[in-house]
Design a protein around this motif. Structure first.
Motif, PDB file in Angstrom:
ATOM      1  N   ARG A 174       0.469  -0.895  -0.013  1.00  0.00           N
ATOM      2  CA  ARG A 174       0.452   0.334  -0.205  1.00  0.00           C
ATOM      3  C   ARG A 174       0.621   0.978  -0.037  1.00  0.00           C
ATOM      4  O   ARG A 174       0.478   2.583   0.201  1.00  0.00           O
ATOM      5  CB  ARG A 174      -0.908   0.252   0.753  1.00  0.00           C
ATOM      6  CG  ARG A 174      -1.279  -0.762   1.130  1.00  0.00           C
ATOM      7  CD  ARG A 174      -3.007  -1.255   2.361  1.00  0.00           C
ATOM      8  NE  ARG A 174      -3.677  -0.224   2.709  1.00  0.00           N
ATOM      9  CZ  ARG A 174      -3.837   0.430   4.382  1.00  0.00           C
ATOM     10  NH1 ARG A 174      -4.303  -0.390   5.121  1.00  0.00           N
ATOM     11  NH2 ARG A 174      -4.246   1.406   4.085  1.00  0.00           N
ATOM     12  N   VAL A 175       1.676   0.861  -0.223  1.00  0.00           N
ATOM     13  CA  VAL A 175       3.058   2.260   0.241  1.00  0.00           C
ATOM     14  C   VAL A 175       3.802   2.782  -1.659  1.00  0.00           C
ATOM     15  O   VAL A 175       4.187   1.692  -2.170  1.00  0.00           O
ATOM     16  CB  VAL A 175       3.751   1.868   1.351  1.00  0.00           C
ATOM     17  CG1 VAL A 175       5.425   3.143   0.921  1.00  0.00           C
ATOM     18  CG2 VAL A 175       3.647   1.768   1.834  1.00  0.00           C
ATOM     19  N   ARG A 176       3.985   3.888  -2.039  1.00  0.00           N
ATOM     20  CA  ARG A 176       4.264   3.524  -3.306  1.00  0.00           C
ATOM     21  C   ARG A 176       6.368   4.501  -2.823  1.00  0.00           C
ATOM     22  O   ARG A 176       7.106   3.712  -4.265  1.00  0.00           O
ATOM     23  CB  ARG A 176       3.894   4.755  -3.644  1.00  0.00           C
ATOM     24  CG  ARG A 176       2.479   5.103  -4.176  1.00  0.00           C
ATOM     25  CD  ARG A 176       2.077   6.259  -5.638  1.00  0.00           C
ATOM     26  NE  ARG A 176       0.700   6.168  -5.800  1.00  0.00           N
ATOM     27  CZ  ARG A 176       0.279   5.015  -6.668  1.00  0.00           C
ATOM     28  NH1 ARG A 176       1.285   4.620  -7.397  1.00  0.00           N
ATOM     29  NH2 ARG A 176      -1.380   5.039  -6.885  1.00  0.00           N
ATOM     30  N   ASP A 177       6.697   4.245  -1.930  1.00  0.00           N
ATOM     31  CA  ASP A 177       7.670   4.878  -1.466  1.00  0.00           C
ATOM     32  C   ASP A 177       8.502   3.840  -1.621  1.00  0.00           C
ATOM     33  O   ASP A 177       7.915   2.732  -0.116  1.00  0.00           O
ATOM     34  CB  ASP A 177       7.643   6.045  -0.887  1.00  0.00           C
ATOM     35  CG  ASP A 177       9.353   6.580  -0.527  1.00  0.00           C
ATOM     36  OD1 ASP A 177       9.868   5.937  -1.271  1.00  0.00           O
ATOM     37  OD2 ASP A 177       8.878   7.596   0.185  1.00  0.00           O
TER      38      ASP A 177
ATOM     39  N   GLY B  83       9.948   8.488   4.673  1.00  0.00           N
ATOM     40  CA  GLY B  83       9.067   8.136   5.300  1.00  0.00           C
ATOM     41  C   GLY B  83       8.481   7.078   6.352  1.00  0.00           C
ATOM     42  O   GLY B  83      10.358   5.953   6.042  1.00  0.00           O
TER      43      GLY B  83
ATOM     44  N   TYR C 171       6.165   3.671   7.891  1.00  0.00           N
ATOM     45  CA  TYR C 171       4.600   3.021   7.648  1.00  0.00           C
ATOM     46  C   TYR C 171       4.228   2.331   8.972  1.00  0.00           C
ATOM     47  O   TYR C 171       5.568   1.522   9.798  1.00  0.00           O
ATOM     48  CB  TYR C 171       3.640   2.715   6.569  1.00  0.00           C
ATOM     49  CG  TYR C 171       5.096   2.023   6.099  1.00  0.00           C
ATOM     50  CD1 TYR C 171       4.499   0.720   5.949  1.00  0.00           C
ATOM     51  CD2 TYR C 171       6.160   2.532   5.763  1.00  0.00           C
ATOM     52  CE1 TYR C 171       5.071  -0.199   5.327  1.00  0.00           C
ATOM     53  CE2 TYR C 171       7.211   1.059   4.875  1.00  0.00           C
ATOM     54  CZ  TYR C 171       6.309  -0.300   4.558  1.00  0.00           C
ATOM     55  OH  TYR C 171       6.891  -1.390   4.721  1.00  0.00           O
TER      56      TYR C 171
ATOM     57  N   ALA D 277       4.649  10.426   8.952  1.00  0.00           N
ATOM     58  CA  ALA D 277       3.985   9.228   7.838  1.00  0.00           C
ATOM     59  C   ALA D 277       3.464   9.048   6.731  1.00  0.00           C
ATOM     60  O   ALA D 277       3.030  10.342   6.118  1.00  0.00           O
ATOM     61  CB  ALA D 277       2.560   8.729   9.123  1.00  0.00           C
ATOM     62  N   THR D 278       3.880   7.545   5.928  1.00  0.00           N
ATOM     63  CA  THR D 278       3.795   7.354   4.509  1.00  0.00           C
ATOM     64  C   THR D 278       2.922   7.175   4.523  1.00  0.00           C
ATOM     65  O   THR D 278       1.376   6.873   5.233  1.00  0.00           O
ATOM     66  CB  THR D 278       4.549   6.464   3.631  1.00  0.00           C
ATOM     67  OG1 THR D 278       6.356   6.718   4.353  1.00  0.00           O
ATOM     68  CG2 THR D 278       4.454   6.640   2.888  1.00  0.00           C
ATOM     69  N   PRO D 279       1.680   8.083   3.860  1.00  0.00           N
ATOM     70  CA  PRO D 279      -0.059   7.776   3.009  1.00  0.00           C
ATOM     71  C   PRO D 279       0.178   6.275   2.423  1.00  0.00           C
ATOM     72  O   PRO D 279       1.261   6.139   2.026  1.00  0.00           O
ATOM     73  CB  PRO D 279      -0.379   9.082   2.153  1.00  0.00           C
ATOM     74  CG  PRO D 279       1.026  10.035   1.922  1.00  0.00           C
ATOM     75  CD  PRO D 279       2.570   9.250   2.701  1.00  0.00           C
ATOM     76  N   LEU D 280      -0.673   5.726   2.875  1.00  0.00           N
ATOM     77  CA  LEU D 280      -0.779   4.680   2.470  1.00  0.00           C
ATOM     78  C   LEU D 280      -2.325   4.550   1.672  1.00  0.00           C
ATOM     79  O   LEU D 280      -3.381   5.138   1.423  1.00  0.00           O
ATOM     80  CB  LEU D 280      -1.611   3.319   3.442  1.00  0.00           C
ATOM     81  CG  LEU D 280      -0.754   3.371   4.586  1.00  0.00           C
ATOM     82  CD1 LEU D 280      -1.750   2.386   6.171  1.00  0.00           C
ATOM     83  CD2 LEU D 280       0.897   2.243   3.664  1.00  0.00           C
ATOM     84  N   LEU D 281      -2.467   3.767   0.217  1.00  0.00           N
ATOM     85  CA  LEU D 281      -3.264   3.218  -0.472  1.00  0.00           C
ATOM     86  C   LEU D 281      -4.460   2.885  -0.072  1.00  0.00           C
ATOM     87  O   LEU D 281      -4.092   1.955   0.949  1.00  0.00           O
ATOM     88  CB  LEU D 281      -2.739   2.425  -1.630  1.00  0.00           C
ATOM     89  CG  LEU D 281      -1.771   3.802  -2.350  1.00  0.00           C
ATOM     90  CD1 LEU D 281      -0.881   2.217  -3.667  1.00  0.00           C
ATOM     91  CD2 LEU D 281      -1.971   4.514  -2.964  1.00  0.00           C
TER      92      LEU D 281
END
Length: 243
Positions: free
Chosen positions: A146-149, A191, A193, A211-215
């Motif tokens: 769910r993380v792009r990074d 970041g 998660y 915090a890294t955004p999650l899809l």
């Protein structure tokens, strides 16, 4: 576990509470599984039951090869007697019966000791009684999808001064380290998660790591579950401490 015949079908009546050996005055809710109705075959349309009761928010889904047929999110701990009803709800919403399932996937850790035992017991019983393969997923793999990074750090609180970590550099596999070691490595991360207690989340904020955004999980589950290898072997809880 009591197996008996009903209407020419093999039925297994199981108490999840009894499966994990928890002694209570009430055995808890029972769930009925129909065994051997539809043996798994790779040519079948994928109907995968996924569930994660390891974290602060439990998730349940019935997933096809390209889309999520139904999805349920439940806040808080899911008890062993509540687990079957949540599974039945997500199956009902998808228009799928137990005998339509082709595979099972569950998160095996990290998480609460009892929650993980309940999860893997339920998954193993489903696999055995429905004669379908299963797969165990580590929580870090579910969240990583769910993380792009790719450079973000997965971090999960386990004790006041200890965390589980995983990244693409120092810790390619989930590892238990001190909070101080994690913070030193995280200083160079883009970041983070995962699931952190408030004090740990504050520590990450203080060193300037966001915090890294999650899809949304609904967007990533089909490809993630389709990529797994499923087997008819029991899955085990992952406690991360050699238990």
């Amino acid at each position: 576990m009591d197996c008996f015949s009903r209407c020419s079908r093999h039925v297994c009546s199981v108490s999840a509470r009894l499966c994990v050996g928890i002694i209570t005055e009430i055995s808890g809710g029972e769930f009925i599984l129909y065994a051997g109705l539809v043996p798994y075959h790779t040519a079948c349309q994928m109907h995968c039951l996924f569930f994660d009761i390891a974290g602060h928010t439990a998730t349940f889904a019935v997933v096809g090869e390209e889309n999520v047929l139904s999805f349920l999110s439940v806040e808080g701990t899911v008890t062993d007697d509540a687990l079957p009803s949540h599974v039945e709800a997500v199956l009902r919403d998808a228009g799928v019966k137990y005998e339509d399932l082709t595979c099972v996937a569950c998160v095996v850790g990290p998480g609460g000791f009892t929650s993980l035992r309940v999860a893997v017991t339920f998954a193993n019983v489903l696999s055995s009684q429905l004669d379908i393969p299963l797969a165990g997923l580590h929580l870090s793999d579910v969240l990583k999808a769910r993380v792009r990074d790719e450079t973000a750090l997965w971090i999960h609180s386990t004790k006041k001064e200890e965390v589980f970590v995983r990244d693409s550099r120092k810790w390619p596999e989930p590892t238990c380290v001190s909070l101080n070691d994690a913070l030193q490595e995280a200083a160079d991360a883009s970041g983070w998660y995962g699931e952190l207690i408030p004090d740990h989340a504050k520590a990450m904020e203080e060193i300037g790591v966001p915090a890294t955004p999650l899809l949304p999980a609904e967007h990533t589950l089909p490809s993630l579950l389709s990529s797994l290898s499923y087997h008819k072997e029991s899955v085990l809880p992952w406690y991360g401490r050699g238990w």
